[in-house]
Design a protein around this motif. Sequence first.
Motif, PDB file in Angstrom:
ATOM      1  N   PHE A   1      41.339 -51.734 -10.510  1.00 14.77           N
ATOM      2  CA  PHE A   1      39.946 -51.385 -10.234  1.00 14.77           C
ATOM      3  C   PHE A   1      39.422 -50.463 -11.322  1.00 14.77           C
ATOM      4  O   PHE A   1      40.180 -49.942 -12.152  1.00 14.77           O
ATOM      5  N   ASN A   2      38.111 -50.237 -11.320  1.00 15.16           N
ATOM      6  CA  ASN A   2      37.500 -49.311 -12.277  1.00 15.16           C
ATOM      7  C   ASN A   2      36.283 -48.643 -11.651  1.00 15.16           C
ATOM      8  O   ASN A   2      35.602 -49.217 -10.790  1.00 15.16           O
ATOM      9  N   VAL A   3      36.012 -47.417 -12.088  1.00 19.79           N
ATOM     10  CA  VAL A   3      34.780 -46.693 -11.752  1.00 19.79           C
ATOM     11  C   VAL A   3      34.303 -46.037 -13.046  1.00 19.79           C
ATOM     12  O   VAL A   3      34.889 -45.057 -13.514  1.00 19.79           O
ATOM     13  N   ASN A   4      33.250 -46.593 -13.637  1.00 19.79           N
ATOM     14  CA  ASN A   4      32.693 -46.074 -14.888  1.00 19.79           C
ATOM     15  C   ASN A   4      31.291 -45.539 -14.615  1.00 19.79           C
ATOM     16  O   ASN A   4      30.463 -46.239 -14.018  1.00 19.79           O
ATOM     17  N   THR A   5      31.028 -44.315 -15.028  1.00 17.32           N
ATOM     18  CA  THR A   5      29.732 -43.701 -14.754  1.00 17.32           C
ATOM     19  C   THR A   5      29.162 -43.069 -16.019  1.00 17.32           C
ATOM     20  O   THR A   5      29.884 -42.712 -16.952  1.00 17.32           O
ATOM     21  N   SER A   6      27.834 -42.938 -16.033  1.00 18.93           N
ATOM     22  CA  SER A   6      27.158 -42.216 -17.104  1.00 18.93           C
ATOM     23  C   SER A   6      25.869 -41.621 -16.552  1.00 18.93           C
ATOM     24  O   SER A   6      25.332 -42.092 -15.545  1.00 18.93           O
ATOM     25  N   PHE A   7      25.390 -40.603 -17.244  1.00 17.77           N
ATOM     26  CA  PHE A   7      24.130 -39.971 -16.837  1.00 17.77           C
ATOM     27  C   PHE A   7      23.320 -39.651 -18.093  1.00 17.77           C
ATOM     28  O   PHE A   7      23.792 -38.942 -18.994  1.00 17.77           O
ATOM     29  N   SER A   8      22.098 -40.204 -18.150  1.00 17.03           N
ATOM     30  CA  SER A   8      21.195 -39.969 -19.275  1.00 17.03           C
ATOM     31  C   SER A   8      20.120 -38.968 -18.857  1.00 17.03           C
ATOM     32  O   SER A   8      19.384 -39.204 -17.886  1.00 17.03           O
ATOM     33  N   PHE A   9      20.032 -37.877 -19.587  1.00 14.63           N
ATOM     34  CA  PHE A   9      19.017 -36.874 -19.294  1.00 14.63           C
ATOM     35  C   PHE A   9      17.635 -37.395 -19.684  1.00 14.63           C
ATOM     36  O   PHE A   9      17.483 -38.133 -20.661  1.00 14.63           O
ATOM     37  N   GLN A  10      16.636 -36.991 -18.900  1.00 17.20           N
ATOM     38  CA  GLN A  10      15.279 -37.486 -19.122  1.00 17.20           C
ATOM     39  C   GLN A  10      14.594 -36.772 -20.278  1.00 17.20           C
ATOM     40  O   GLN A  10      13.855 -37.389 -21.045  1.00 17.20           O
ATOM     41  N   LYS A  11      14.837 -35.474 -20.440  1.00 21.46           N
ATOM     42  CA  LYS A  11      14.069 -34.686 -21.397  1.00 21.46           C
ATOM     43  C   LYS A  11      14.812 -34.412 -22.700  1.00 21.46           C
ATOM     44  O   LYS A  11      14.215 -33.934 -23.665  1.00 21.46           O
ATOM     45  N   ILE A  12      16.105 -34.678 -22.732  1.00 17.69           N
ATOM     46  CA  ILE A  12      16.860 -34.498 -23.969  1.00 17.69           C
ATOM     47  C   ILE A  12      17.640 -35.781 -24.244  1.00 17.69           C
ATOM     48  O   ILE A  12      18.056 -36.478 -23.314  1.00 17.69           O
ATOM     49  N   PRO A  13      17.847 -36.129 -25.513  1.00 15.94           N
ATOM     50  CA  PRO A  13      18.497 -37.409 -25.860  1.00 15.94           C
ATOM     51  C   PRO A  13      20.016 -37.328 -25.731  1.00 15.94           C
ATOM     52  O   PRO A  13      20.758 -37.466 -26.706  1.00 15.94           O
TER      53      PRO A  13
END
Length: 663
Positions: free
Chosen positions: A431-443
């Motif tokens: 199995f796998n669990v891959n996550t990411s989070f992109s900030f709205q105000k900074i690149p």
Amino acid sequence: MNNKKVRFCALFIVLSASVFSQQKEISAPIPNSKVDFKDRVVGISIVKLDDVVVSDSKFELAKEKASKIIVKIKADDLAKKSGQSLASVLSSVVGLEINGNQSASGKNMGCYIRGGRNRQTLILIDGIPVTDAAGINLEYDLRLIPIEQVEIIEIMKGASSTLYGTGAATGVITITLKKAGRKAIDGNAYFNFGTQMTSDKVKYNPQDFNQGFSANGSNKTISYLATINSTETSGISESKGLNFEEDRFSRVNSLLKIGIKANTKLNFDFFANYDKIKNNFDGTFDNFTNPDTPENVSNIEQFRFGFSPKYIYNKGELIINASSNSIKRSYKILDTWSNLVGNSDYNSRTTTIDVYNKYSFSKPFFAVIGTQFQFMEMDALSQYESISNNLAKSRTIDPYFTAVYNFESGFNINAGARYNTHSVYKNHLVFNVNTSFSFQKIPLKLLASYSTAYITPSLYQLYSPYGNLDLTPEDNSTIELGFEMNLLDKKINWNTVAFYREEKNTIGFYTNPDTWVSNYSNMEGNNHVKGIESMVSFAISNAFKIDANYAFTSANEQLNQLIPKHKVNFSTDYKASKRAVFSLNYQYLHNRSETYFDGGTNELSTTILEAYQLLNTIAKYELIPNRMTVFGTVTNVFNSDFQENIGYSTRGRNFKIGISIYL
């Protein structure tokens, strides 16, 4: 096919096309939605288009929404690497090392990603896994793929068996071959030649010849692509020694693709390719046996064919990837004890059918569900062993599921599982669990993932005289933490990933010291690798771009064979004018260790291979815009003397020039 005839035909087409193209009015190139033979464009483009990747979910996904760092080498990137092999291109990727890339052309290659070996890296060609079912480690020979047939390469590192099954333990290399363009009739031809010298043997006569041509076209219903490529190389002995004979290498590759568009929703793609390699090779090097002999000859033949229908409906896509692959390997090997030449033959057949469907529940949420069937069989006959395909065969059926959700807040998740059923051993779950989070105000994008993988024992490891039917699959798991930043309107891209990989049930070759009986077995204990990979790309202007990467890899003693602890790649591309581009590439590899059999002591010995660095240059010029391009390369500019493997030759300073014509 006679290689001299191929070379003559390629040169004739190049010269004919040159005359023809000069008579035609030069105009802007026609845009191409499927493929544009990017060697036509020698400039550096920093136009910011939406980039997509497929490795993360098997379907096109915006790169900024992917939950892993995926290295994508596009057609225009490959165009700047004229004269390089596929192995050379891959060896410049962060965290990836192709051992044997700097040696004689016939040298076998090792693919190492994050401390793994060949069998832990899965190769996909147009979405279909390729493997040699008769190989000890189910590895695929990268020499079978000419770079001239390749359009795009994606490298996704980490355990990836959820989507891709066995072998995807340390990474997946997805190779997309070229397709037909929009014109009814189009094509190109190329011819290049260069030297083949070691650092201590200088001879400037050409010893490396590469040539080929392709024809392609399409209309509203049918598209086609046909290519043939040929390579002949000599000049270097595979083993290093005074007055050793030159080992020759020849390769012919042919590819045919046909696409049929039944309607706006249903497409059919068919392919067939034939590849043949013949080369001299030298025996295993040790301190007791002279490895150099012209009697050792290897022949490899591969035939692949298959089809891929695709059906697009309102909320998704259904794809079937089906293929059959047969590989025949034969060896003539001189036995230095008896002075007799023995024959060894290995034949394999692999059938793969992968059926998968993407269903979009909403714009941010889709799921992929599929089932992969794979059948393998092999036979072998030599003076040492006989393996029958009536016995040496296996079957796997793997259902799998993956869900991808891209939240408006910037949070992305990719999670799934695969259930592997095998005809020999017990079933297996990954199995796998891959996550990411992109900030709205900074690149800035943060990434975190945990994924698992498995590697099935090969048919050779199960059914050879050294086989063991009690083998279980290798287990791999990878934890990743990292970030990606885009600055100055995406002119600067910087990403860094830290990883920890753990390996269980490692399959190794074991000899009982009491009985001297040898077989394959699952080794006790866990092996682990940790490291950091960092990449930066800076488009300083429309004319100047810099790319650099660094990898740190630390493995325990059992896994650190031929893996550099530190590796650096640095390249610059400079567009001197509308027609001229210059590239400079630098590579540094830290010390590596290698264990080998010492014939003088009849024991295994370990030595340290010293660090080395290489500098390569490429110059490219459009003689006729969009019609004719010439290039020249100098590799190993400073003529460094180094070792990739103990006892084997490496290339010194070499030169190559070439011409490409587009009809």
